[in-house]
Write an enzyme that holds these catalytic residues in place. Sequence first.
Site, PDB file in Angstrom:
ATOM      1  N   TYR A 121     -15.944  15.768 -16.357  1.00 16.96           N
ATOM      2  CA  TYR A 121     -16.212  14.214 -16.235  1.00 16.96           C
ATOM      3  C   TYR A 121     -17.394  14.303 -15.058  1.00 16.96           C
ATOM      4  O   TYR A 121     -17.258  14.919 -13.899  1.00 16.96           O
ATOM      5  CB  TYR A 121     -15.206  13.429 -16.150  1.00 16.96           C
ATOM      6  CG  TYR A 121     -15.494  12.030 -15.683  1.00 16.96           C
ATOM      7  CD1 TYR A 121     -15.759  11.185 -16.881  1.00 16.96           C
ATOM      8  CD2 TYR A 121     -15.260  11.519 -14.558  1.00 16.96           C
ATOM      9  CE1 TYR A 121     -15.863   9.928 -16.688  1.00 16.96           C
ATOM     10  CE2 TYR A 121     -15.499  10.355 -14.309  1.00 16.96           C
ATOM     11  CZ  TYR A 121     -15.755   9.415 -15.399  1.00 16.96           C
ATOM     12  OH  TYR A 121     -15.999   8.064 -15.198  1.00 16.96           O
ATOM     13  N   ASP A 165      -6.922  17.283 -15.844  1.00 15.40           N
ATOM     14  CA  ASP A 165      -7.356  15.877 -16.391  1.00 15.40           C
ATOM     15  C   ASP A 165      -7.137  15.916 -17.670  1.00 15.40           C
ATOM     16  O   ASP A 165      -7.789  16.419 -18.658  1.00 15.40           O
ATOM     17  CB  ASP A 165      -8.841  15.809 -15.917  1.00 15.40           C
ATOM     18  CG  ASP A 165      -9.218  14.206 -16.147  1.00 15.40           C
ATOM     19  OD1 ASP A 165      -8.642  13.525 -17.091  1.00 15.40           O
ATOM     20  OD2 ASP A 165     -10.202  13.673 -15.710  1.00 15.40           O
ATOM     21  N   ARG A 196       0.811  -1.289   0.006  1.00 19.72           N
ATOM     22  CA  ARG A 196       0.052   0.171   0.074  1.00 19.72           C
ATOM     23  C   ARG A 196       0.883   1.286   0.019  1.00 19.72           C
ATOM     24  O   ARG A 196       0.517   2.431  -0.475  1.00 19.72           O
ATOM     25  CB  ARG A 196      -1.026  -0.124   1.146  1.00 19.72           C
ATOM     26  CG  ARG A 196      -1.480   1.334   1.348  1.00 19.72           C
ATOM     27  CD  ARG A 196      -2.892   1.394   2.164  1.00 19.72           C
ATOM     28  NE  ARG A 196      -2.749   0.827   3.510  1.00 19.72           N
ATOM     29  CZ  ARG A 196      -1.991   1.320   4.518  1.00 19.72           C
ATOM     30  NH1 ARG A 196      -1.612   2.471   4.264  1.00 19.72           N
ATOM     31  NH2 ARG A 196      -2.098   0.827   5.689  1.00 19.72           N
ATOM     32  N   LYS A 237      -8.247   4.633 -19.283  1.00 23.81           N
ATOM     33  CA  LYS A 237      -8.525   4.932 -20.733  1.00 23.81           C
ATOM     34  C   LYS A 237      -7.125   4.832 -21.607  1.00 23.81           C
ATOM     35  O   LYS A 237      -6.824   3.485 -21.737  1.00 23.81           O
ATOM     36  CB  LYS A 237      -9.177   6.364 -20.690  1.00 23.81           C
ATOM     37  CG  LYS A 237     -10.021   6.653 -19.717  1.00 23.81           C
ATOM     38  CD  LYS A 237     -11.289   5.861 -19.851  1.00 23.81           C
ATOM     39  CE  LYS A 237     -12.450   5.972 -18.574  1.00 23.81           C
ATOM     40  NZ  LYS A 237     -12.544   7.149 -18.250  1.00 23.81           N
TER      41      LYS A 237
HETATM   42  C1  PLP Z   1     -13.017   7.913 -17.066  1.00 26.68           C
HETATM   43  C2  PLP Z   1     -12.865   9.094 -16.523  1.00 26.68           C
HETATM   44  C3  PLP Z   1     -12.315   9.516 -15.238  1.00 26.68           C
HETATM   45  C4  PLP Z   1     -12.478   8.405 -14.169  1.00 26.68           C
HETATM   46  O1  PLP Z   1     -11.526   7.452 -14.370  1.00 26.68           O
HETATM   47  P1  PLP Z   1     -11.834   6.001 -13.586  1.00 26.68           P
HETATM   48  O2  PLP Z   1     -10.564   5.209 -13.841  1.00 26.68           O
HETATM   49  O3  PLP Z   1     -13.117   5.505 -14.361  1.00 26.68           O
HETATM   50  O4  PLP Z   1     -11.970   6.208 -11.894  1.00 26.68           O
HETATM   51  C5  PLP Z   1     -11.842  10.958 -14.976  1.00 26.68           C
HETATM   52  N1  PLP Z   1     -11.956  11.870 -15.933  1.00 26.68           N
HETATM   53  C6  PLP Z   1     -11.898  11.502 -17.085  1.00 26.68           C
HETATM   54  C7  PLP Z   1     -11.780  12.529 -18.159  1.00 26.68           C
HETATM   55  C8  PLP Z   1     -12.598  10.224 -17.624  1.00 26.68           C
HETATM   56  O5  PLP Z   1     -12.850   9.874 -18.883  1.00 26.68           O
END
Ligand code: PLP
Length: 375
Positions: free
Chosen positions: A92, A164, A39, A189
């Site tokens: 998001y 992000d 962890r 992603k």
């Molecule tokens: C999918 C996504 C998230 C969240 O990510 P997870 O891996 O599903 O927790 C945050 N920001 C964007 C732009 C996303 O497409």
Amino acid sequence: MEIHPKITPIYQTSVFKFEDLDGIAQYFDEPGSRYMYSRNGNPNSDELAEAVNRLEGGQGAIATGSGMAAILAAILAYCEAGDHVLCAADIYGGSAALLNQELNRLGISVSYVPFEKLYDLKLHLQPRTRLLLAETMSNPLLRVVDLRTLAEECHQHNVKLVIDNTFATPLLTRPIAYGADITLHSVTKYLAGHSDVTAGVVVAAEPETAARLRQIGMTLGLTLSPMESWLAVRGLKTLRLRVREHSANALAIAEMLDRHPVVQAVNYPGLPSHAEHQLAIAQGGTQFGGMLSFRLPDDEKQVNQFMRRTQRFPFAPSLAGVDSSLSHPLSTSHRALTLEQQQRLGITVGLVRLSVGIELKEELLIDLEQALGQA
Ligand SMILES: *Cc1c(COP(=O)(O)O)cnc(C)c1O
């Protein structure tokens, strides 16, 4: 026998051994010299964090159990109870839920700033505004944020900029180079890229912020498991190749949709008609990624018919895998918005989002044409 694996093996262990008291002393006295408990740190999650840190040009990173955990860690690195966060209105859905439902009740308040107002924050600032959260490319309209201007505006008001960068990836845009204080990803992603891992990463522009993120990751238990880290590292090795194919396929599809009589509008930064096309070039070069959205008539029957007819774009409400998929923002990611918010953003029944994969371009084009042609 000495073993020299070419690839980092999966250290599928929750804890590491020490030979004696000198060993544990070394762990505490020389940070980074060895591992104690997964962890707190594991060779696989460190390899992932370091690889993304290098791509983003950061000063330290942590891998997290999801993109949501990455966003939480980034906000907590700068905020405590009583603080205020600014957030781009095009964000998001999960980020908005985190801010509205969880952080709000812990005393961290939020205001949303419309896309057009991002570069003049005066009216939105409060005495304890600590950071602004925005996405390099927004979902589902693919608006592109001018990172340099935004960073200057934030820093002028002593506000940190958290970006992000999930949709753009560091191959298109490296937000730290434009002044962002933190850049983060849903590794789920493009970075992992195969729709088989849930993970995140947060990259800091300053070593002190990176140290704070590590502390938050450990204490809140936001860290990523060895197996998921290993899968993400494997995916990351082909990021350059994948982004090239995603981008080429998406551009060809955007151009086809743009000419199609049934399609009312196409949102893709690679099209000259896109409002931020020049900015996308300046910030991203000649590739524009694999995400796009387009508008069919606001008729549920017609949208359903298109979804049923396409063979290569299954309706799967995620994105960025090697296999193409489609999503419907109104009924998935943007479902929780008020009707007024949905209308203002143009998120209506007819809006369809494509995550364009790396399959043969011709096959994707033929499939979409047949699905639309009879729409
Ligand atoms: C999918 C996504 C998230 C969240 O990510 P997870 O891996 O599903 O927790 C945050 N920001 C964007 C732009 C996303 O497409």
